[in-house]
Design an enzyme around this catalytic site. Structure first.
Site, PDB file in Angstrom:
ATOM      1  N   LYS A  72       0.834  -1.197   0.000  1.00 42.71           N
ATOM      2  CA  LYS A  72       0.000   0.000   0.000  1.00 42.71           C
ATOM      3  C   LYS A  72       0.873   1.254   0.000  1.00 42.71           C
ATOM      4  CE  LYS A  72      -4.033  -1.776   2.484  1.00 42.71           C
ATOM      5  NZ  LYS A  72      -4.999  -1.526   1.407  1.00 42.71           N
ATOM      6  N   ARG A  92     -10.511 -11.346   1.389  1.00 45.77           N
ATOM      7  CA  ARG A  92     -11.338 -12.394   0.770  1.00 45.77           C
ATOM      8  C   ARG A  92     -10.649 -13.744   0.832  1.00 45.77           C
ATOM      9  NH1 ARG A  92     -11.414  -9.012  -4.713  1.00 45.77           N
ATOM     10  NH2 ARG A  92     -11.150  -7.352  -3.188  1.00 45.77           N
TER      11      ARG A  92
HETATM   12  N1  BES Z   1      -8.330  -3.644   4.087  1.00 51.72           N
HETATM   13  C1  BES Z   1      -8.413  -3.226   2.741  1.00 51.72           C
HETATM   14  C2  BES Z   1      -9.697  -2.444   2.456  1.00 51.72           C
HETATM   15  C3  BES Z   1      -9.823  -1.116   3.123  1.00 51.72           C
HETATM   16  C4  BES Z   1      -9.405   0.035   2.482  1.00 51.72           C
HETATM   17  C5  BES Z   1     -10.426  -0.996   4.355  1.00 51.72           C
HETATM   18  C6  BES Z   1      -9.566   1.265   3.078  1.00 51.72           C
HETATM   19  C7  BES Z   1     -10.585   0.231   4.960  1.00 51.72           C
HETATM   20  C8  BES Z   1     -10.163   1.364   4.315  1.00 51.72           C
HETATM   21  C9  BES Z   1      -8.397  -4.429   1.806  1.00 51.72           C
HETATM   22  O1  BES Z   1      -7.642  -5.511   2.239  1.00 51.72           O
HETATM   23  C10 BES Z   1      -7.799  -3.977   0.522  1.00 51.72           C
HETATM   24  O2  BES Z   1      -6.652  -3.646   0.537  1.00 51.72           O
HETATM   25  N2  BES Z   1      -8.576  -3.986  -0.541  1.00 51.72           N
HETATM   26  C11 BES Z   1      -8.113  -3.557  -1.814  1.00 51.72           C
HETATM   27  C12 BES Z   1      -8.648  -4.511  -2.852  1.00 51.72           C
HETATM   28  C13 BES Z   1      -8.074  -4.295  -4.206  1.00 51.72           C
HETATM   29  C14 BES Z   1      -6.617  -4.691  -4.205  1.00 51.72           C
HETATM   30  C15 BES Z   1      -8.845  -5.108  -5.203  1.00 51.72           C
HETATM   31  C16 BES Z   1      -8.639  -2.146  -2.048  1.00 51.72           C
HETATM   32  O3  BES Z   1      -9.765  -1.854  -1.665  1.00 51.72           O
HETATM   33  O4  BES Z   1      -7.880  -1.335  -2.574  1.00 51.72           O
HETATM   34 MN    MN Z   2      -5.607  -5.335   1.651  1.00 57.04          MN
END
Ligand code: BES
Ligand code: MN
Ligand code: ZN
Length: 500
Positions: free
Chosen positions: A280, A354
């Protein structure tokens, strides 16, 4: 904080403070009217002078009001009478409690619970007053070396109900509200705790502690070898990069008849989400300590129903691990085998929630559940779609979806349904495995739900994406304790074995 229920006249309360409402346009509530009469028009006079106009959430604290037995009278603005609904009621209670907590009263008698709220009975008003009051005084200060001192914290609230015949319903509602609030407090504490302390092992310990506190809850905590034994290759692919060992937590609560199939809650327990190799960006990455808020809400909900001794069978499942980059970490393009036997191409290691839920959802099959509800901070796209107000709800069963939406409405912990149409599934096509763990950016929350749906074909299932509602940012940064109210309200509605 302690709560009691009472019925009686406000001017006759021997209390540190009596709390009454004033509507916009200087219209007194019934209880303010009684104080006004006892004090020969003192309240009306103050209002005439323009010191309290009844604007929603405004407050005015009065001392030694003649003709009354209380030390203080707190006037709380309720806004326009015809607009006084769920939100306004809760806002007025919050304003009153915040003020009481910051001033000299240890205790108070609140008459706001006597005001009419459209579509809501006295039990609703009492339950919500308790939940909101507890939320208003919540603080997370266990990490500060010098906790900020509240000089005279509010210790006891007496909630007034219109009639003596309302007392019993009021008591029950207060107990319900308090159990929900305690569940939310637990969820908030776990959510707010940083990732270096709130590890998968720590969550496992807290599960055992919950079972010690509530003997109706049985906790089992599985370690890595046991998780391997179960064949949870999808879950294990996420923990690979971390030095913290994973845990698979099982909480069982059986207080209805044996033959009653259980309702299963599954909570995402990523104790920190760096994204893994699909790292991230640095901005706000600290928010990812909240990536176990789904798990925390399952803990909180189990606590709430156990406190109430609800006559239901419920199972809580929490896959818990960290998502870290390292030389051992899963790489984009890696293919893993889930407990269901289905293979997954991990195109993005940041779509890890997921992957851990998939195996927990397969594990849920062994309970032959009545229904399964998973709760997860799953997608950033959810925040874009619904903001910080409603959670996203997805389901393969419309009756289940309706029941959850209704519970959310009742609990003022709302969810909004999004589609799970077959047309979205093809986004997950993979040339190399049974399917991929991500689609394109388009409809990201829906394709995430589509991924989960491939592991939930054997039972009625709903998925609640809480990425937007699990925590607040900015000045009031912190976990919200949602959706404990929604889940608890839904579960309590299942008492007596009425079908979902
Ligand atoms: N934990 C994150 C989602 C999230 C983002 C929660 C912001 C709270 C605030 C999740 O694991 C994630 O990183 N999701 C990705 C999915 C993508 C790679 C398809 C996302 O939402 O960017
Ligand atoms: Mn994630
Ligand atoms: Zn995540």
């Amino acid at each position: 904080m302690e709560f009691t229920i009472k019925s009686g006249s406000p001017e006759k309360q021997r209390s540190a403070c009596v709390v009454v409402g004033v509507f916009d346009n200087r219209k007194l509530s019934l209880s303010a009217e009684l104080i006004d009469r006892a004090s020969n028009g003192y309240i009306a006079e103050i209002i005439r002078r323009g010191d309290m106009e009844g604007k929603l959430s405004s407050t005015l604290l009065l001392h030694n009001v003649r003709g009354t037995l209380a030390d203080r009278v707190l006037l709380v603005g309720l806004g326009k009478e015809r607009d006084f609904r769920d939100k306004e009621f809760r806002q007025a209670i919050r304003a009153a409690v915040k003020l009481l907590n910051e001033t000299g009263s240890y205790e108070a008698v609140v008459y706001l619970t006597e005001e009419k709220v459209k579509r809501r009975e006295v039990a609703w008003r009492v339950e919500h007053a308790v939940v909101v009051a507890m939320d208003a005084v919540y603080r997370f200060e266990s990490m500060k070396s010098q906790p900020t001192e509240v000089r005279r914290p509010l210790r006891k609230l007496t909630l007034s109900v219109p009639q003596r015949s309302d007392l019993a319903a009021g008591e029950t509602a207060a107990a319900r509200g308090l159990a929900i609030a305690h569940g939310m407090d637990l969820a908030k504490d776990l959510g707010n705790l940083p990732g270096n302390l709130c590890t998968p092992r720590y969550l496992g310990e807290r599960a055992l502690e919950l079972a010690r506190e509530f003997p109706t809850i049985v906790a089992k905590v599985l370690d890595q070898p046991q998780i391997e034994e179960l064949g949870m290759g999808s879950f294990l692919s996420v923990t690979r990069g971390s030095h913290e060992p994973p845990r698979f937590i099982v909480l069982e609560y059986e207080q209805a008849q044996r033959k009653q199939r259980p309702l299963v809650l599954v909570g995402k327990g990523i104790t920190f989400d760096t994204g893994g190799i699909s790292l991230k960006p640095p901005a706000d990455m600290d928010h990812m300590k909240y990536d176990m808020c789904g798990a925390a809400s399952v803990f909180g909900t189990m606590r709430a129903i156990a406190e109430l001794n609800a006559k239901i069978n419920v199972v809580g499942l929490v896959p818990a691990c960290e998502n870290m980059p390292s030389g051992h970490a899963t790489k984009p393009g890696d293919i893993v085998k889930s407990m269901s036997g289905q293979t997954v191409e991990v195109l993005n290691t940041d779509a890890e929630g997921r992957l851990i839920l998939a195996d927990a959802l397969t594990y849920a099959e062994r309970y032959e559940p009545e229904a399964v509800v998973d709760v997860a901070t799953l997608t950033g796209a959810m925040v874009i779609a619904l903001g910080h107000v409603a959670a996203g709800l997805f389901s393969n069963n419309d009756a289940l979806a309706r029941a959850l939406l209704a519970a959310g409405d009742d609990a003022y912990d709302r969810a909004w349904q999004l589609p799970l149409w077959e047309d979205y599934q093809e986004a997950l096509n993979s040339n190399f495995a049974d399917f991929a763990n991500v689609g394109s950016r388009a409809g990201g929350s829906i394709t995430a739900a589509c991924f989960l749906s491939r592991f939930t074909r054997k039972y009625d299932w709903a998925h609640i994406d809480i990425a937007g509602i699990a925590y607040k940012e900015g000045k009031e940064k912190g976990a919200t304790g949602r959706p404990v109210p929604l889940l608890t309200t839904w579960l309590l509605g299942q008492e007596g074995g009425t079908p979902v």
